[in-house]
Design a protein around this motif. Sequence first.
Motif, PDB file in Angstrom:
ATOM      1  N   GLN A  94       0.846  -1.197   0.000  1.00 38.06           N
ATOM      2  CA  GLN A  94       0.000   0.000   0.000  1.00 38.06           C
ATOM      3  C   GLN A  94       0.876   1.239   0.000  1.00 38.06           C
ATOM      4  O   GLN A  94       1.971   1.227   0.569  1.00 38.06           O
ATOM      5  N   TRP A  95       0.358   2.290  -0.621  1.00 42.68           N
ATOM      6  CA  TRP A  95       0.988   3.598  -0.491  1.00 42.68           C
ATOM      7  C   TRP A  95       0.449   4.252   0.770  1.00 42.68           C
ATOM      8  O   TRP A  95      -0.702   4.040   1.144  1.00 42.68           O
ATOM      9  N   GLN A  96       1.274   5.060   1.413  1.00 43.08           N
ATOM     10  CA  GLN A  96       0.838   5.804   2.591  1.00 43.08           C
ATOM     11  C   GLN A  96      -0.225   6.819   2.175  1.00 43.08           C
ATOM     12  O   GLN A  96      -0.187   7.370   1.074  1.00 43.08           O
ATOM     13  N   GLU A  97      -1.171   7.054   3.058  1.00 43.04           N
ATOM     14  CA  GLU A  97      -2.208   8.053   2.788  1.00 43.04           C
ATOM     15  C   GLU A  97      -1.564   9.424   2.621  1.00 43.04           C
ATOM     16  O   GLU A  97      -0.604   9.755   3.292  1.00 43.04           O
ATOM     17  N   GLY A  98      -2.104  10.206   1.723  1.00 47.47           N
ATOM     18  CA  GLY A  98      -1.603  11.554   1.498  1.00 47.47           C
ATOM     19  C   GLY A  98      -0.498  11.589   0.449  1.00 47.47           C
ATOM     20  O   GLY A  98      -0.025  10.557  -0.031  1.00 47.47           O
ATOM     21  N   TYR A  99      -0.104  12.805   0.114  1.00 48.47           N
ATOM     22  CA  TYR A  99       0.925  13.039  -0.900  1.00 48.47           C
ATOM     23  C   TYR A  99       1.282  14.514  -0.867  1.00 48.47           C
ATOM     24  O   TYR A  99       0.595  15.333  -0.266  1.00 48.47           O
ATOM     25  N   GLY A 100       2.367  14.856  -1.536  1.00 50.93           N
ATOM     26  CA  GLY A 100       2.707  16.246  -1.760  1.00 50.93           C
ATOM     27  C   GLY A 100       2.491  16.549  -3.231  1.00 50.93           C
ATOM     28  O   GLY A 100       2.749  15.692  -4.081  1.00 50.93           O
ATOM     29  N   ALA A 101       2.025  17.737  -3.548  1.00 55.64           N
ATOM     30  CA  ALA A 101       1.869  18.182  -4.927  1.00 55.64           C
ATOM     31  C   ALA A 101       2.375  19.619  -4.992  1.00 55.64           C
ATOM     32  O   ALA A 101       1.861  20.491  -4.282  1.00 55.64           O
ATOM     33  N   PHE A 102       3.387  19.848  -5.824  1.00 54.93           N
ATOM     34  CA  PHE A 102       4.059  21.133  -5.885  1.00 54.93           C
ATOM     35  C   PHE A 102       4.088  21.620  -7.335  1.00 54.93           C
ATOM     36  O   PHE A 102       4.492  20.876  -8.228  1.00 54.93           O
ATOM     37  N   SER A 103       3.675  22.854  -7.554  1.00 57.10           N
ATOM     38  CA  SER A 103       3.606  23.388  -8.916  1.00 57.10           C
ATOM     39  C   SER A 103       4.855  24.195  -9.248  1.00 57.10           C
ATOM     40  O   SER A 103       5.463  24.823  -8.376  1.00 57.10           O
ATOM     41  N   TYR A 104       5.202  24.161 -10.541  1.00 54.77           N
ATOM     42  CA  TYR A 104       6.398  24.847 -11.030  1.00 54.77           C
ATOM     43  C   TYR A 104       6.082  25.579 -12.322  1.00 54.77           C
ATOM     44  O   TYR A 104       5.158  25.217 -13.046  1.00 54.77           O
ATOM     45  N   GLY A 105       6.899  26.570 -12.633  1.00 51.65           N
ATOM     46  CA  GLY A 105       6.804  27.277 -13.894  1.00 51.65           C
ATOM     47  C   GLY A 105       7.673  26.603 -14.947  1.00 51.65           C
ATOM     48  O   GLY A 105       8.554  25.799 -14.636  1.00 51.65           O
ATOM     49  N   ARG A 106       7.424  26.948 -16.187  1.00 51.51           N
ATOM     50  CA  ARG A 106       8.154  26.353 -17.314  1.00 51.51           C
ATOM     51  C   ARG A 106       9.666  26.494 -17.162  1.00 51.51           C
ATOM     52  O   ARG A 106      10.419  25.580 -17.487  1.00 51.51           O
ATOM     53  N   SER A 107      10.126  27.626 -16.666  1.00 49.07           N
ATOM     54  CA  SER A 107      11.562  27.867 -16.529  1.00 49.07           C
ATOM     55  C   SER A 107      12.215  26.951 -15.495  1.00 49.07           C
ATOM     56  O   SER A 107      13.439  26.833 -15.455  1.00 49.07           O
ATOM     57  N   GLN A 108      11.427  26.278 -14.671  1.00 53.61           N
ATOM     58  CA  GLN A 108      11.959  25.408 -13.616  1.00 53.61           C
ATOM     59  C   GLN A 108      11.986  23.930 -14.015  1.00 53.61           C
ATOM     60  O   GLN A 108      12.480  23.099 -13.259  1.00 53.61           O
ATOM     61  N   ILE A 109      11.466  23.602 -15.175  1.00 50.70           N
ATOM     62  CA  ILE A 109      11.344  22.199 -15.576  1.00 50.70           C
ATOM     63  C   ILE A 109      12.685  21.470 -15.528  1.00 50.70           C
ATOM     64  O   ILE A 109      12.780  20.377 -14.961  1.00 50.70           O
ATOM     65  N   ASP A 110      13.731  22.047 -16.114  1.00 50.03           N
ATOM     66  CA  ASP A 110      15.026  21.361 -16.148  1.00 50.03           C
ATOM     67  C   ASP A 110      15.571  21.100 -14.745  1.00 50.03           C
ATOM     68  O   ASP A 110      16.105  20.019 -14.472  1.00 50.03           O
ATOM     69  N   ASP A 111      15.433  22.077 -13.849  1.00 51.13           N
ATOM     70  CA  ASP A 111      15.935  21.904 -12.483  1.00 51.13           C
ATOM     71  C   ASP A 111      15.179  20.797 -11.752  1.00 51.13           C
ATOM     72  O   ASP A 111      15.786  19.967 -11.067  1.00 51.13           O
ATOM     73  N   VAL A 112      13.865  20.774 -11.884  1.00 54.35           N
ATOM     74  CA  VAL A 112      13.068  19.738 -11.213  1.00 54.35           C
ATOM     75  C   VAL A 112      13.369  18.372 -11.827  1.00 54.35           C
ATOM     76  O   VAL A 112      13.524  17.386 -11.110  1.00 54.35           O
ATOM     77  N   TYR A 113      13.492  18.320 -13.146  1.00 52.69           N
ATOM     78  CA  TYR A 113      13.840  17.075 -13.836  1.00 52.69           C
ATOM     79  C   TYR A 113      15.162  16.522 -13.294  1.00 52.69           C
ATOM     80  O   TYR A 113      15.257  15.336 -12.936  1.00 52.69           O
ATOM     81  N   GLN A 114      16.188  17.365 -13.223  1.00 49.70           N
ATOM     82  CA  GLN A 114      17.499  16.925 -12.722  1.00 49.70           C
ATOM     83  C   GLN A 114      17.417  16.479 -11.263  1.00 49.70           C
ATOM     84  O   GLN A 114      18.024  15.483 -10.873  1.00 49.70           O
TER      85      GLN A 114
END
Length: 153
Positions: A94-114
């Motif tokens: 089972q997965w633990q209840e809950g999650y985190g969801a964080f939004s980013y702008g287009r300019s941040q895609i590469d940093d989050v990907y890495q």
Amino acid sequence: MANTYTQLYIQFVFAVQNRISLIQPRWEAELYRYIGGIVKNHKHKLIAINGMPDHVHLFVGFHPTQSISDFMRIVKGESSEWINNKKFVLGKFQWQEGYGAFSYGRSQIDDVYQYIQNQKQHHKVRPFQEEYKLLLKKFEISFDERYILNSVE
């Protein structure tokens, strides 16, 4: 959805029930491909997926026809059912209840990907609970310590 234009990039973070390290290297890539299929089947775009034996980071270009909570319910429900059907773990996964969801702008895609691609290296330095709390603080999300994705005591 005619004349609806969006640019939504969301990083999801979710953990195995009780933060037990159940995701094994021998089936981890298969799990990530399966979750990637769920993402695609719901009209979202997979940007990155990676994690550790006790948690997953999922970064998607999010389609506006689905709510974040419905998406997470489906991803966690279908992937845990898949893990159980494959009998990758003893007992029930089972997965633990809950999650985190964080939004980013287009300019941040590469940093989050890495950041997501380097999870295993990153966690040699910083434990998951510390990383998760830093994300919550960075996004100025108030939280109750009792409900943070804690390990089994």
